[in-house]
Design an enzyme around this catalytic site. Structure first.
Site, mmCIF file in Angstrom:
data_model
loop_
_atom_site.group_PDB
_atom_site.id
_atom_site.type_symbol
_atom_site.label_atom_id
_atom_site.label_comp_id
_atom_site.label_asym_id
_atom_site.label_seq_id
_atom_site.Cartn_x
_atom_site.Cartn_y
_atom_site.Cartn_z
ATOM 1 N N GLY A 1 10.358 -34.376 -82.947
ATOM 2 C CA GLY A 1 9.876 -33.841 -84.214
ATOM 3 C C GLY A 1 8.978 -34.740 -85.037
ATOM 4 N N TRP B 1 5.787 -35.535 -84.726
ATOM 5 C CA TRP B 1 4.478 -34.948 -85.038
ATOM 6 C C TRP B 1 4.624 -33.894 -86.130
ATOM 7 C CZ3 TRP B 1 0.467 -34.116 -80.570
ATOM 8 C CH2 TRP B 1 0.130 -35.366 -80.029
ATOM 9 N N ASP C 1 2.129 -32.285 -77.350
ATOM 10 C CA ASP C 1 2.653 -33.547 -76.825
ATOM 11 C C ASP C 1 3.488 -33.268 -75.578
ATOM 12 O OD1 ASP C 1 2.771 -36.317 -76.977
ATOM 13 O OD2 ASP C 1 4.645 -36.328 -78.093
ATOM 14 N N LYS D 1 -1.752 -34.269 -75.026
ATOM 15 C CA LYS D 1 -1.468 -35.517 -74.317
ATOM 16 C C LYS D 1 -1.725 -35.307 -72.838
ATOM 17 C CE LYS D 1 2.878 -37.014 -73.837
ATOM 18 N NZ LYS D 1 4.113 -37.675 -74.290
#
Length: 221
Positions: free
Chosen positions: A60, A62, A134, A174
């Protein structure tokens, strides 16, 4: 024995990592928050009033960073945020204030439909401003298999952005340098007018981790 030495080395690096210490001090759940922070400061991704989707959000950090940015807007009132955040992950995530979280597999149709419904509600039937991903596969150590998994996850993020991102919006994912990386870059170039790799300082030097930013969809859905 070699594995034990590797674990000890990683633990030593982790404990002494300045970003780990900073995250603990500033209340972020992971040092990854500073990767997004650096990219955001460079590229001005997060702005007041935006609707933002966070794919692969757990634990969490981000979402926490995005929430803090939207809460700092002069238009944010009564402790709320100026904008909306929708987060999803296959893993559980402790609640983040003002973040709508879905636990489920992004690849499953029922979960994807739930995400779409929440996004449509948050945007009033419109499009989102920013998609963050991500997400990363469980790596096997087999280069060809890992590359295929990473490319598949990148494709899922691009497909979601293609359908739900504003034409002027942005997608940040990512990925990893190595086998399959050039294919992901080429895929981004097919879909976005502006494509830029990013390697923030908070991303460890030893890691092949990098981030890819796409802006301005060529063929919005």
């Amino acid at each position: 024995m070699a594995k034990n030495k590797f674990n000890q080395s990683w633990l030593h690096d982790h404990i002494n990592d300045p970003y780990v210490k900073l995250a603990q001090r500033e209340g972020y759940r992971a040092r990854a928050a500073y990767k997004l922070k650096e990219i955001d400061e460079q590229d001005k991704l997060i702005k007041p009033g935006q609707v933002i989707v966070d794919l692969g959000a757990a634990p969490g950090s981000w979402s926490q960073y995005v929430r803090n940015k939207l809460a700092a807007s002069p238009r944010a009132k009564d402790g709320r945020i100026d904008g909306a955040i929708v987060a999803i992950d296959i893993l559980p995530m402790e609640p983040v204030a003002d973040v709508t979280f879905i636990q489920g597999d992004f690849r499953e149709e029922s979960v994807f439909q739930q995400l779409e419904t929440i996004v449509l509600d948050a945007t009033g039937g419109g499009k989102v401003d920013l998609v963050l991903s991500d997400m990363a596969p469980n790596l096997s150590g087999v280069a060809s298999a890992d590359a295929a998994r990473m490319e598949h996850i990148a494709e899922l993020a691009v497909e979601f952005a293609q359908a739900h991102l504003k034409p002027e919006g942005a997608l940040l994912i990512k990925c990893f340098h190595g086998s399959g990386y050039s294919q992901i870059v080429e895929m981004f170039k097919r879909h976005f007018r502006v494509v830029a790799p990013r390697k923030p300082k908070a991303s460890r030097d030893k890691s092949s981790e990098t981030f890819l930013l796409g802006r301005q969809l060529k063929h919005p859905g």
